[in-house]
Design a protein around this motif. Structure first.
Motif, PDB file in Angstrom:
ATOM      1  N   PHE A  68      -7.519   4.118  -8.341  1.00 55.76           N
ATOM      2  CA  PHE A  68      -6.925   2.317  -8.808  1.00 55.76           C
ATOM      3  C   PHE A  68      -5.850   1.478  -8.389  1.00 55.76           C
ATOM      4  O   PHE A  68      -4.852   2.470  -8.409  1.00 55.76           O
ATOM      5  CB  PHE A  68      -7.078   2.646 -10.686  1.00 55.76           C
ATOM      6  N   ARG A  69      -5.667   0.628  -7.770  1.00 54.16           N
ATOM      7  CA  ARG A  69      -5.238  -0.387  -6.883  1.00 54.16           C
ATOM      8  C   ARG A  69      -4.639  -1.121  -8.069  1.00 54.16           C
ATOM      9  O   ARG A  69      -5.097  -1.766  -8.766  1.00 54.16           O
ATOM     10  CB  ARG A  69      -5.520  -0.366  -5.632  1.00 54.16           C
ATOM     11  N   ALA A  70      -2.863  -1.596  -7.856  1.00 59.15           N
ATOM     12  CA  ALA A  70      -2.789  -2.637  -9.104  1.00 59.15           C
ATOM     13  C   ALA A  70      -1.750  -3.261  -7.962  1.00 59.15           C
ATOM     14  O   ALA A  70      -0.780  -2.506  -8.145  1.00 59.15           O
ATOM     15  CB  ALA A  70      -2.666  -2.661 -10.049  1.00 59.15           C
TER      16      ALA A  70
ATOM     17  N   GLY B 265       3.247  -2.272   2.580  1.00 59.46           N
ATOM     18  CA  GLY B 265       1.749  -3.537   3.206  1.00 59.46           C
ATOM     19  C   GLY B 265       2.169  -4.307   4.493  1.00 59.46           C
ATOM     20  O   GLY B 265       2.982  -3.600   4.704  1.00 59.46           O
ATOM     21  N   ALA B 266       0.662  -5.153   5.248  1.00 62.78           N
ATOM     22  CA  ALA B 266       0.841  -5.979   5.906  1.00 62.78           C
ATOM     23  C   ALA B 266       2.215  -6.233   6.175  1.00 62.78           C
ATOM     24  O   ALA B 266       2.977  -5.954   7.538  1.00 62.78           O
ATOM     25  CB  ALA B 266      -0.547  -6.463   6.543  1.00 62.78           C
ATOM     26  N   ARG B 267       2.973  -7.168   5.474  1.00 64.70           N
ATOM     27  CA  ARG B 267       4.308  -7.426   5.463  1.00 64.70           C
ATOM     28  C   ARG B 267       4.520  -6.581   6.053  1.00 64.70           C
ATOM     29  O   ARG B 267       6.268  -7.094   6.711  1.00 64.70           O
ATOM     30  CB  ARG B 267       4.163  -8.759   4.875  1.00 64.70           C
TER      31      ARG B 267
ATOM     32  N   HIS C  27      -6.788  -0.333   7.556  1.00 65.05           N
ATOM     33  CA  HIS C  27      -7.124  -1.360   7.870  1.00 65.05           C
ATOM     34  C   HIS C  27      -7.781  -2.806   7.247  1.00 65.05           C
ATOM     35  O   HIS C  27      -8.943  -3.050   6.324  1.00 65.05           O
ATOM     36  CB  HIS C  27      -8.314  -1.659   9.409  1.00 65.05           C
ATOM     37  N   ARG C  28      -6.588  -3.881   7.350  1.00 64.95           N
ATOM     38  CA  ARG C  28      -6.743  -5.479   6.291  1.00 64.95           C
ATOM     39  C   ARG C  28      -6.966  -6.307   7.033  1.00 64.95           C
ATOM     40  O   ARG C  28      -7.112  -7.111   6.823  1.00 64.95           O
ATOM     41  CB  ARG C  28      -6.049  -4.993   5.331  1.00 64.95           C
ATOM     42  N   GLY C  29      -7.126  -6.684   8.933  1.00 61.92           N
ATOM     43  CA  GLY C  29      -7.236  -6.745   9.502  1.00 61.92           C
ATOM     44  C   GLY C  29      -5.628  -7.904  10.261  1.00 61.92           C
ATOM     45  O   GLY C  29      -4.392  -7.527   9.623  1.00 61.92           O
TER      46      GLY C  29
HETATM   47  C1  PEP Z   1      -2.920  -6.785  -1.470  1.00 63.17           C
HETATM   48  O1  PEP Z   1      -3.521  -5.649  -1.262  1.00 63.17           O
HETATM   49  O2  PEP Z   1      -2.900  -7.416  -1.868  1.00 63.17           O
HETATM   50  C2  PEP Z   1      -1.725  -6.969  -0.438  1.00 63.17           C
HETATM   51  C3  PEP Z   1      -0.608  -8.051  -0.991  1.00 63.17           C
HETATM   52  O3  PEP Z   1      -2.566  -6.453   1.314  1.00 63.17           O
HETATM   53  P1  PEP Z   1      -2.116  -6.958   2.739  1.00 63.17           P
HETATM   54  O4  PEP Z   1      -0.810  -6.326   2.332  1.00 63.17           O
HETATM   55  O5  PEP Z   1      -2.574  -6.467   2.854  1.00 63.17           O
HETATM   56  O6  PEP Z   1      -1.310  -8.299   2.399  1.00 63.17           O
END
Ligand code: PEP
Ligand code: MN
Length: 356
Positions: free
Chosen positions: A45-47, A105-107, A161-163
């Motif tokens: 479960f993610r949040a 996270g991506a950032r 992989h989130r693009g």
């Molecule tokens: C997220 O998973 O809600 C999120 C902020 O993702 P990302 O780091 O890929 O933008």
């Protein structure tokens, strides 16, 4: 509820993570988790609790209060829990509250200072870490993050992989740039590799098809955002789906296996692969001959002070190719990329000759 075991889940496929973009209220978190826990194959479960927002003034997450809600998720449903961390303090809070897996996270992946801070605070700690690709299409940053985390002694690492963010991109919120993900998967064949179609798509409609593409490419699983009332979500509302829509999506997915176990099938494919190898050798041989002619033309251009780039000739090459490509079953998009690459290499060759 009997808590799931991290080692079992780490080795089990498909590896599916779901839950809301952000934890908003205890009720929203618990209801989403209850519904997800009834779906086959969902174990994690993610949040989001600390939300990195591109602009200030947007919902930035409820903070550590939600860590208690995640403990309850575990207690009531047995699901393992994961949240995004970006600082040493986040990690400290997450560990105190028995979060099972953390993700970068991506950032954050894009920032080596932050990744190093995370790596330093993970020394001597045994917790699995999932690393999203950096927001910009730079594979080295992603690789660097894996190296930093691995160096700190973490041995369970998964890649998400989130693009990739790109200017003026309309079809996707974050362009998948599959070639970069494929290269990452090739470099780290033993790490769990999952796709996050929610953040690639940015809207619900295309999630199924991106999820299927990733499974076709041999990904181990998916991270998909779910919310009990997606339209009312405080972050990423357009891309969240209900747990019951996730169940449908998973039911409609066709799972594929990277290993070819059947011997006949393997032999049939192997024969065709040999043909492809021959053709590739021939194509390279022809390209080499083409470049020799390019070099010869380069000498003439040099001797006669003629520019390398001849716009009319370049247009003529493209027009000739476009006329033929469709009847050959080759898309205009591919042919453009192919000739662009050849043309740039030819320019490079002639430039060397001019400067020699
Ligand atoms: C997220 O998973 O809600 C999120 C902020 O993702 P990302 O780091 O890929 O933008
Ligand atoms: Mn999100």
């Amino acid at each position: 509820m009997q808590e799931k075991n991290i080692d079992d889940i780490w080795n089990k496929r498909p590896f599916i993570v779901s839950g809301p973009c952000s934890a908003e209220t205890e009720e929203q978190v618990l209801q989403t988790a209850q519904q997800l826990s009834k779906i086959n194959n969902i174990n994690i479960f993610r949040a989001g609790i600390w939300k990195p927002r591109t602009r200030p003034g947007q919902f930035e997450g409820v903070g550590p209060t939600a860590l208690e809600w995640l403990s309850k998720v575990k207690e009531y449903t047995g699901l393992l829990t994961t949240t995004e961390v970006a600082t040493a303090k986040h990690i400290d809070d997450a560990l105190k509250n028995n979060i099972d897996i953390i993700w970068i996270g991506a950032r954050t992946t894009a920032n080596p200072f932050s990744v190093q801070e995370i790596a330093d605070s993970l020394k001597g700690i045994d917790i699995p870490v999932m690393i999203k690709n950096p927001i910009n299409p730079d594979l080295d940053l992603w690789i660097g993050a894996v190296e930093r985390i691995a160096k700190s002694g973490i041995n369970k690492i998964a890649l998400i992989h989130r693009g990739f963010s790109s200017y003026g991109n309309t079809k996707y919120r974050n362009a998948p740039m599959w070639h970069l993900a494929i290269e990452m998967k090739r470099r780290y064949p033993s790490l769990i590799f999952i796709c996050d179609p929610s953040h690639i798509c940015g809207k619900r409609e295309t999630i199924q098809s991106i999820a299927q593409t990733s499974i076709n490419l041999g990904y181990d699983g998916l991270m998909i955002e779910t919310h009990i009332s997606p339209d009312k979500a405080l972050s990423d509302a357009n891309q969240q789906i209900t747990p019951s829509d996730l169940e449908k999506l998973l039911r409609n997915l066709i799972w594929r296996n990277e290993n070819i176990d059947n011997e006949d099938l393997f032999n049939t494919i192997e024969k065709m692969r040999q043909q492809i190898n021959h053709i590739d050798d021939e194509l390279m041989g022809m390209l080499s001959i083409r470049m020799k002619i390019v070099d010869e033309i380069g000498q003439y251009k040099k001797q006669n002070d003629i520019t390398i780039l001849q716009t009319n000739r370049w247009n003529e090459i493209l027009e000739r190719a476009y006329k033929r490509c469709e009847t050959l079953g080759l898309s205009k998009e591919f042919i453009t990329k192919y000739f662009d690459a050849i043309h740039m290499e030819s320019i490079h060759h002639q430039n060397k000759i001019m400067n020699s």
